[in-house]
Design an enzyme around this catalytic site. Sequence first.
Site, PDB file in Angstrom:
ATOM      1  CG  ASP A 116      40.437  54.855  40.926  1.00  0.00           C
ATOM      2  OD1 ASP A 116      39.505  54.126  41.266  1.00  0.00           O
ATOM      3  OD2 ASP A 116      41.033  54.730  39.834  1.00  0.00           O
TER       4      ASP A 116
HETATM    5  C1  GLC Z   1      39.879  52.936  37.163  1.00  0.00           C
HETATM    6  C2  GLC Z   1      39.443  52.116  38.353  1.00  0.00           C
HETATM    7  C3  GLC Z   1      40.575  51.529  39.128  1.00  0.00           C
HETATM    8  C4  GLC Z   1      41.716  51.223  38.176  1.00  0.00           C
HETATM    9  C5  GLC Z   1      42.252  52.542  37.674  1.00  0.00           C
HETATM   10  C6  GLC Z   1      43.376  52.344  36.663  1.00  0.00           C
HETATM   11  O1  GLC Z   1      39.052  54.032  37.001  1.00  0.00           O
HETATM   12  O2  GLC Z   1      38.557  52.706  39.282  1.00  0.00           O
HETATM   13  O3  GLC Z   1      40.086  50.368  39.801  1.00  0.00           O
HETATM   14  O4  GLC Z   1      42.729  50.488  38.833  1.00  0.00           O
HETATM   15  O5  GLC Z   1      41.240  53.358  37.117  1.00  0.00           O
HETATM   16  O6  GLC Z   1      42.868  51.779  35.499  1.00  0.00           O
END
Ligand code: GLC
Length: 744
Positions: free
Chosen positions: A279
Site C-alpha cells: 500500500d
Molecule cells: C491508499 C489506500 C489504498 C489505495 C492506495 C493508492 O492509502 O490505502 O487503498 O489503493 O493508497 O491510492
Amino acid sequence: MKRFLYAVSLALSLVGCSVDHHSASSSVDARVENLLSQMSLEEKLGQLNQLSAMNNIEDMAKQIREGRVGSILNEVDPGRINALQRIAKDESRLGIPILMSRDVIHGFKTIAPIPLGQAASFDLEAVEAAARIAAIEATADGIRWTFSPMIDIARDARWGRIAEGYGEDTYLTSQMGAATIRGYQGSDLSDPTSMAACAKHFCGYGASEGGRDYNTANITPRQLLDVYLPPFQMAAEAGAATYMTSFNEIDGVPSTANAYLLKSMLRDAWHSDAMVVTDWASSAEMLAHGNTADRADVAAKSINAGVDMEMVAETFIQNIPQLLKEGRVKMSTVDNAVRNVLRLKFRLGLFDNPFVDENKNVAYSPEFIEKTLKLTTESAILLKNDNSTLPLKSNVKTIALVGPMADAAYEQSGTWTFDGEPSHTVTPLQALQALDGVKVLYEPALTHCRDAKAAGIASAVAKAKQADVIVCVVGEEAIMSGEAHCLADINLYGKQKDLVEALSKTGKPLVTVIMAGRPLTIAKQVEESDALLYMFHPGTTGGTALANLLFGKDVPSGKTPVTFPYMVGQVPIYYNHKNTGRPAAGTELLIDQTPVGAGQTSLGCSSYWLDAGFGPLFPFGFGLSYTTFEYSNLQIDKQVLSKADTLHVSFELANTGNYDATEICQLYVRDLVGSVTRPVKELKGFKRVSLKAGEKSKVEFDLPIASLAFTTLDMKHEVEPGDFKLWVAANSDEISNETSFSVE
Ligand code: GLC
C-alpha cells in the site's frame, strides 16, 4: 517449467535468434524469461518501483528513460499517458511499458454506489456489470490497473473504510469481490478494456482496533483463516491479477512483511501468481511500526516476505543493490518479483499496444447510466415504512424536499470518487423537479452535514407545513467516511438530528433518506420518521433512483450488508457472533426498568448491555419492501449427509402484497457443536427472487456440505460430523423457517 523456458530463451539468444519479447507469438513465460535475461539490476529494480504521478511530466519522463519506473499511479490524462508510454517504448533501453494505475473503487466517470451500497443489492450480476463499466471507462483513458476490490471484512462502523468494502459477512464479501474482479478483468486480460484487479487490503485491515484506521488488528489465527482470509482466497480463485498489502499489523507483523500471508497463503496454499504491491509507503511505514531498523531493513523484510512492487517509498530501488552485496537479499528473489510484474504487463498486452485513442469518449453512455441506475436502485434499503407511507400516492402534489444532502452532487458519490464529475450526478432535487405534476418546495436547512448553525431549520419547517409530504435527505458528506476518516460516535452528525426532530413535529408524513458511508446510529430518526430509506452514498444516479423509489416506479429490495448498531457502544456488533456461555435471553431488565436497590444478581447474569440490551437496531440482511413476502414449505432432500454430499434445499416464496417486487432470500446454517465454538449462524447462500403481486414460486438452494468446513481445534480446515440447523429467511434475525440435518 520456468527453468526450461529460461534455458530455451537463453539458448535462442545465444544463437542470435533471441525470442523477441515484443512479438505476441511467444508464450508469456518465454517472453518474460527472455526479457528478464537482458535486464540490468537497475532495470529490474525499476520494474519494482511505482511512482505517484507528478505535475512535471519531464520529471517522470527522465526516470522512465533511465528504466527506473515500473508503474505510475494517479496519472489519468490520456494524452500524458500516451506520451509517457511513448517515452518508455522508444526512449528506454528495453522499451518496457508502464503499468498505469488508479483507485477506481466504485466507478471511474459513471459512479456506482460505494461498495457497501453495492453489497446491499446482493446482486452479483449488477455488481459485475458496474465493474465492467468502470473498466471500460478507465481503460479508455489508459488506466489498466485498479486498486479494487477492497474485500476487508468490517464489523466496526466507526472505521471509515467500512464504506469501501462489502460489509461484515465473509460469504457475501467473497462473492462480491469475485464478481468485481470478473467485471474488471473480463475473460481476457489482454483485451484493451480489461483492467487488472487488486485484492486488497491483504489482510485483516477491517479489524483495526477501535475502528481507528491503520490501527493494530488483533486477530486470532482461527479468525484469520475463517473470517478474514476466505475473500482473498476466493479472489485468487477468480484470478485476481494483483494483491495489495495492508497498512496494519497482525499480532506484531505488519502485512507488508508477512510471509505467512504473501507466501504460505497466496503462493503455497492458493497457488496464485498474482503480482503483490505494497500500500502507499506501507513498506517504509514499518519504520514507524518498529519492526525495521532502517530503510535497508524495510526493503529486505518486504521483498523477502513476498512483496513484488513498492508503492512510492523507493526503498527497493535505493537499497537492494547493497542488500544483494551483503547477501541479505538474493538475486532470485528480485528476479521472481520482476517476473510477476513483467508477466502481468505481457498478459495485459501492454507490450503489444500500450497506447489509447485520446479521442475516444465512452464515459456516461446511456447504457452505463441505465445499468448503474439499476444497481443504485437495488442498493437502497427500506428500513421503515409505517402506514405504507411509501410509495407516495397520486394525491401527493407538493413535496417539501429538505436537508443538506438533497442537492449535494459531490457528497452523494461518497469516498474514492476521484474522477466522477458532480456535473453528471443527478441529485434528489434535480430528479424530483424533473417530475411532472409534482411541486417541490426545496430548503436545505443546513449548508452541509456538519453545519452547526440551526437557523435554516425554521424555514424548512415552514415549507414542510405547506407540503403534502416531507422528504428529508441527510447523512454524511463524502469526507466523513473513507480512508483515515473514522468516527468515535456514529450518530447523525450535528444539527441534522434537530432538523429531523423539528420536521417530525409538524405532523406531516416524514420520509427520511440517509446517504452515508457507514451504518449510523439512527434509532431516534427511525422513531421520528414515518418511512426511512438508507442509501450508502449512491453515486451518479442516486437522485433518479430515489425519485423512482419514492413514487413506486421501483420497489426497494436492498438488504443491510452490515449490522446497524443501536448505539456505538455495542460496536463491534455482527450477526455471525458466538453464543458465549451466557447468551442473552432478550428478556433482561434494562437500566431504566431496574428497581432502585436491586440486588446484585437480581438482573440475572447474561451477556448484554444494561443501557442497550443485546440486539442491534437492524440486523444483517434486513430490508423491507412495498409488498410482503411469505416463506413456507421448507424441505431438504436428506436428513443425514456425508461430507461429500450436497444438500438440496427448497421452499416456497409468495408475494402476498400489492406490488411486483424482488426478495433477497437468504440461507443460514448453524453448526451446533464443534471441536471449537461456532457462530450462532452463517450465511451460506442468497438469491434475488422477483415475483409479481400474488405470485408464488419454489426457490431452491444447493448447499455443498464441504462449505461447512472451518478451522478445527487442531487447526485443520474440515467439516466435522454432527448436527446442524438451517434457515431460509428474509434476514439474519428471522428463524421461523427452520429445519435440521446431520453430517456423519
Ligand atoms: C491508499 C489506500 C489504498 C489505495 C492506495 C493508492 O492509502 O490505502 O487503498 O489503493 O493508497 O491510492
